[in-house]
Design an enzyme around this catalytic site. Structure first.
Site, PDB file in Angstrom:
ATOM      1  N   PHE A  11       0.840  -1.211   0.000  1.00  0.00           N
ATOM      2  CA  PHE A  11       0.000   0.000   0.000  1.00  0.00           C
ATOM      3  C   PHE A  11       0.878   1.265   0.000  1.00  0.00           C
ATOM      4  CE2 PHE A  11      -2.181   2.712   3.429  1.00  0.00           C
ATOM      5  CZ  PHE A  11      -2.818   3.528   2.509  1.00  0.00           C
ATOM      6  N   ASP A  56      13.187 -11.412  -1.077  1.00  0.00           N
ATOM      7  CA  ASP A  56      12.877 -11.326   0.358  1.00  0.00           C
ATOM      8  C   ASP A  56      14.001 -10.546   1.034  1.00  0.00           C
ATOM      9  OD1 ASP A  56      12.696 -11.781   3.111  1.00  0.00           O
ATOM     10  OD2 ASP A  56      11.882 -13.804   2.846  1.00  0.00           O
ATOM     11  N   GLY A 107      22.824  -2.216   5.371  1.00  0.00           N
ATOM     12  CA  GLY A 107      24.083  -2.604   4.737  1.00  0.00           C
ATOM     13  C   GLY A 107      24.190  -2.032   3.324  1.00  0.00           C
ATOM     14  N   TYR A 150       5.662  -7.618  15.896  1.00  0.00           N
ATOM     15  CA  TYR A 150       5.735  -6.410  15.069  1.00  0.00           C
ATOM     16  C   TYR A 150       6.396  -5.273  15.865  1.00  0.00           C
ATOM     17  CZ  TYR A 150       3.808  -2.622  12.082  1.00  0.00           C
ATOM     18  OH  TYR A 150       3.626  -1.537  11.253  1.00  0.00           O
ATOM     19  N   LYS A 154      10.125  -3.641  15.107  1.00  0.00           N
ATOM     20  CA  LYS A 154      10.273  -2.228  14.720  1.00  0.00           C
ATOM     21  C   LYS A 154      11.144  -1.473  15.725  1.00  0.00           C
ATOM     22  CE  LYS A 154       7.616  -1.928  10.955  1.00  0.00           C
ATOM     23  NZ  LYS A 154       8.097  -1.439   9.648  1.00  0.00           N
ATOM     24  N   TYR A 164      23.686   2.324  13.249  1.00  0.00           N
ATOM     25  CA  TYR A 164      24.383   2.558  11.970  1.00  0.00           C
ATOM     26  C   TYR A 164      24.658   4.050  11.772  1.00  0.00           C
ATOM     27  CZ  TYR A 164      24.752  -2.020   9.781  1.00  0.00           C
ATOM     28  OH  TYR A 164      25.139  -3.297   9.479  1.00  0.00           O
ATOM     29  N   THR A 180      -2.726   4.807   8.675  1.00  0.00           N
ATOM     30  CA  THR A 180      -2.907   5.469   7.383  1.00  0.00           C
ATOM     31  C   THR A 180      -3.787   4.605   6.492  1.00  0.00           C
ATOM     32  OG1 THR A 180      -0.768   6.523   7.633  1.00  0.00           O
ATOM     33  CG2 THR A 180      -1.634   6.387   5.391  1.00  0.00           C
TER      34      THR A 180
HETATM   35  P1  NAD Z   1       1.594  -3.579   3.074  1.00  0.00           P
HETATM   36  O1  NAD Z   1       1.417  -4.942   3.648  1.00  0.00           O
HETATM   37  O2  NAD Z   1       0.604  -3.107   2.078  1.00  0.00           O
HETATM   38  O3  NAD Z   1       3.030  -3.419   2.435  1.00  0.00           O
HETATM   39  C1  NAD Z   1       4.172  -4.087   2.917  1.00  0.00           C
HETATM   40  C2  NAD Z   1       4.908  -4.663   1.715  1.00  0.00           C
HETATM   41  O4  NAD Z   1       6.130  -5.279   2.166  1.00  0.00           O
HETATM   42  C3  NAD Z   1       4.121  -5.739   0.984  1.00  0.00           C
HETATM   43  O5  NAD Z   1       4.115  -5.478  -0.408  1.00  0.00           O
HETATM   44  C4  NAD Z   1       4.869  -7.033   1.303  1.00  0.00           C
HETATM   45  O6  NAD Z   1       4.743  -8.002   0.293  1.00  0.00           O
HETATM   46  C5  NAD Z   1       6.290  -6.511   1.478  1.00  0.00           C
HETATM   47  N1  NAD Z   1       7.126  -7.385   2.301  1.00  0.00           N
HETATM   48  C6  NAD Z   1       6.872  -7.854   3.554  1.00  0.00           C
HETATM   49  N2  NAD Z   1       7.889  -8.619   3.988  1.00  0.00           N
HETATM   50  C7  NAD Z   1       8.822  -8.634   2.984  1.00  0.00           C
HETATM   51  C8  NAD Z   1      10.087  -9.240   2.827  1.00  0.00           C
HETATM   52  N3  NAD Z   1      10.619 -10.009   3.786  1.00  0.00           N
HETATM   53  N4  NAD Z   1      10.775  -9.023   1.675  1.00  0.00           N
HETATM   54  C9  NAD Z   1      10.257  -8.251   0.694  1.00  0.00           C
HETATM   55  N5  NAD Z   1       9.048  -7.658   0.777  1.00  0.00           N
HETATM   56  C10 NAD Z   1       8.336  -7.841   1.915  1.00  0.00           C
HETATM   57  O7  NAD Z   1       1.633  -2.583   4.339  1.00  0.00           O
HETATM   58  P2  NAD Z   1       1.739  -0.983   4.381  1.00  0.00           P
HETATM   59  O8  NAD Z   1       0.594  -0.471   5.132  1.00  0.00           O
HETATM   60  O9  NAD Z   1       2.034  -0.442   3.051  1.00  0.00           O
HETATM   61  O10 NAD Z   1       3.025  -0.822   5.307  1.00  0.00           O
HETATM   62  C11 NAD Z   1       4.284  -0.486   4.765  1.00  0.00           C
HETATM   63  C12 NAD Z   1       5.249  -0.144   5.892  1.00  0.00           C
HETATM   64  O11 NAD Z   1       4.745   0.956   6.656  1.00  0.00           O
HETATM   65  C13 NAD Z   1       5.472  -1.295   6.871  1.00  0.00           C
HETATM   66  O12 NAD Z   1       6.831  -1.315   7.253  1.00  0.00           O
HETATM   67  C14 NAD Z   1       4.602  -0.907   8.045  1.00  0.00           C
HETATM   68  O13 NAD Z   1       5.120  -1.419   9.249  1.00  0.00           O
HETATM   69  C15 NAD Z   1       4.662   0.608   8.015  1.00  0.00           C
HETATM   70  N6  NAD Z   1       3.485   1.222   8.662  1.00  0.00           N
HETATM   71  C16 NAD Z   1       2.289   1.297   8.014  1.00  0.00           C
HETATM   72  C17 NAD Z   1       1.211   1.863   8.656  1.00  0.00           C
HETATM   73  C18 NAD Z   1      -0.132   2.038   7.996  1.00  0.00           C
HETATM   74  O14 NAD Z   1      -1.058   2.543   8.641  1.00  0.00           O
HETATM   75  N7  NAD Z   1      -0.327   1.684   6.751  1.00  0.00           N
HETATM   76  C19 NAD Z   1       1.338   2.335   9.968  1.00  0.00           C
HETATM   77  C20 NAD Z   1       2.571   2.202  10.598  1.00  0.00           C
HETATM   78  C21 NAD Z   1       3.651   1.668   9.923  1.00  0.00           C
END
Ligand code: NAD
Ligand code: UDP
Length: 318
Positions: A11, A56, A107, A150, A154, A164, A180
């Site tokens: 997203f 990954d 890295g 989670y 984080k 780093y 969001t």
């Molecule tokens: P999302 O699940 O739509 O997107 C996360 C993406 O990361 C996915 O496309 C997934 O396939 C990819 N992914 C997960 N593990 C992976 C791995 N090991 N290797 C490669 N790709 C991997 O979620 P989002 O809402 O877009 O969240 C994105 C980031 O923002 C995350 O780190 C999340 O913790 C952070 N975040 C989002 C929100 C929110 O409200 N949307 C709030 C706080 C933090």
């Protein structure tokens, strides 16, 4: 800049790709599709400034060519126990993306002398005893509950990022993202907005967990992306909250969705398991974002829901 975005098919990652391409950068997307969707970046196929690697991030990352910035967004992000795509049901992969994935992406940044931006979260405050949450509040976090995979990943990611920065001099940034929503959310990932907007558009009763008195502060995606990009372009190394200050109870949130969509099916209260440890309140203090980035959220909830509805209707075939 030539910018690596992990989680690019998710997203937020897909919206970041669009914004940074529009700003004239070259973007490398990376994702393993564990919770993301190929369709989110389908429109970028054929764009000469966009490359994509299916990988990954928990495994070593090798990328040819110079990279100027790394934005680490790859991580499952939904807590809902009822969804297969939520971190409750991907516990070890979630810890690896936050820990090993952050190590690998840091890295890449170190090797390239590149900027680094970590997507952190309001979840690092746990079930907060300080309200609204300021960046200096260290949080009230459980290490062994179901959310811990989670939250603690984080928190580790933030600590590693600062290590780093301090030890290797990497030019890092940390954004603490509050709830969001917007187009390209996964309709089935179980988060409050996709669950309830989908239910409303299908004419079903909205599921409110617990008594609905817990609060959140919902930010529309365009506002969030603007804040993140401003942080990337800044020189700020300490964490910055980015979120909408308007706090609302989950019950009021559900009522708002029913009103905006015209859904007549009402609300069903669903008991919350005690192990869920749903944070009781959440609201960002965005003083630092205002001062450092001249940023604050502008789009009110009702307008944001209206902007999100066409995407949901299309996905539901309505
Ligand atoms: P999302 O699940 O739509 O997107 C996360 C993406 O990361 C996915 O496309 C997934 O396939 C990819 N992914 C997960 N593990 C992976 C791995 N090991 N290797 C490669 N790709 C991997 O979620 P989002 O809402 O877009 O969240 C994105 C980031 O923002 C995350 O780190 C999340 O913790 C952070 N975040 C989002 C929100 C929110 O409200 N949307 C709030 C706080 C933090
Ligand atoms: N929630 C709810 N009904 C749903 C989905 C979520 O009442 O169908 C509640 C959930 O219990 C939490 C809030 O909405 O209090 C936000 O949940 P979400 O999963 O979006 O993310 P969180 O903020 O808990 O990380």
């Amino acid at each position: 800049m030539r910018i690596l975005i992990t989680g690019a098919a998710g997203f937020l990652g897909s919206h970041l790709c669009d914004k940074l391409l529009a700003d004239g950068h070259q973007v490398i997307g990376m994702d393993n599709f564990i919770t993301g969707n190929r369709e989110n970046i389908g429109h970028l196929a054929g764009n000469q400034n966009f490359e994509f690697y299916e990988h990954d991030v928990s495994n070593y990352i090798y990328l040819p060519g110079k990279i100027d910035a790394v934005l680490h967004f790859a991580s499952p992000a939904s807590p809902n126990p009822n969804s297969e795509r939520a971190y409750f049901n991907l516990p070890i992969k979630t810890m690896k993306a936050g820990a090993l994935g952050t190590h690998n992406t840091l890295g890449v940044a170190k090797a390239n002398n590149a900027k680094f931006l970590l997507a952190s979260t309001s979840e690092i405050y746990g079930d907060p005893t300080v309200h609204p949450q300021v960046e200096s509040y260290p949080g009230n976090v459980d290490t062994i509950g179901k959310r811990a995979v989670y939250d603690e990943a984080k928190r580790f990611a933030e600590s590693l990022t600062m290590a780093y920065h301090r030890f290797h001099g990497v030019d890092t940034r940390i954004v603490r993202i509050f709830n969001t929503y917007g187009p390209r959310m996964d309709l089935d990932d179980g988060r409050a907005l996709p669950n309830m907007l989908k239910q409303a558009l299908l004419g079903e009763a909205l599921t409110v967990y617990g008594d609905g008195q817990q609060t959140r502060s919902f930010c529309y995606v365009d506002d969030l992306i603007e804040g993140i990009v401003r942080l990337l372009y800044s020189d700020e190394h300490l964490p910055v909250n980015i979120g909408n200050e308007a706090e609302i109870s989950i019950l009021e949130f559900a009522e708002t969705i029913n009103r905006v969509t015209g859904n007549q099916a009402g609300i069903t209260f669903v008991p919350q398991g005690r192990s869920a440890r749903d944070p009781q309140r959440r609201r960002p203090d965005v003083t630092r974002a205002k001062e450092i980035l001249n940023w604050e959220a502008k789009i009110p909830l009702q307008a944001g829901i209206e902007k999100t509805m066409p995407y949901f209707k299309e996905k539901l075939g309505l």
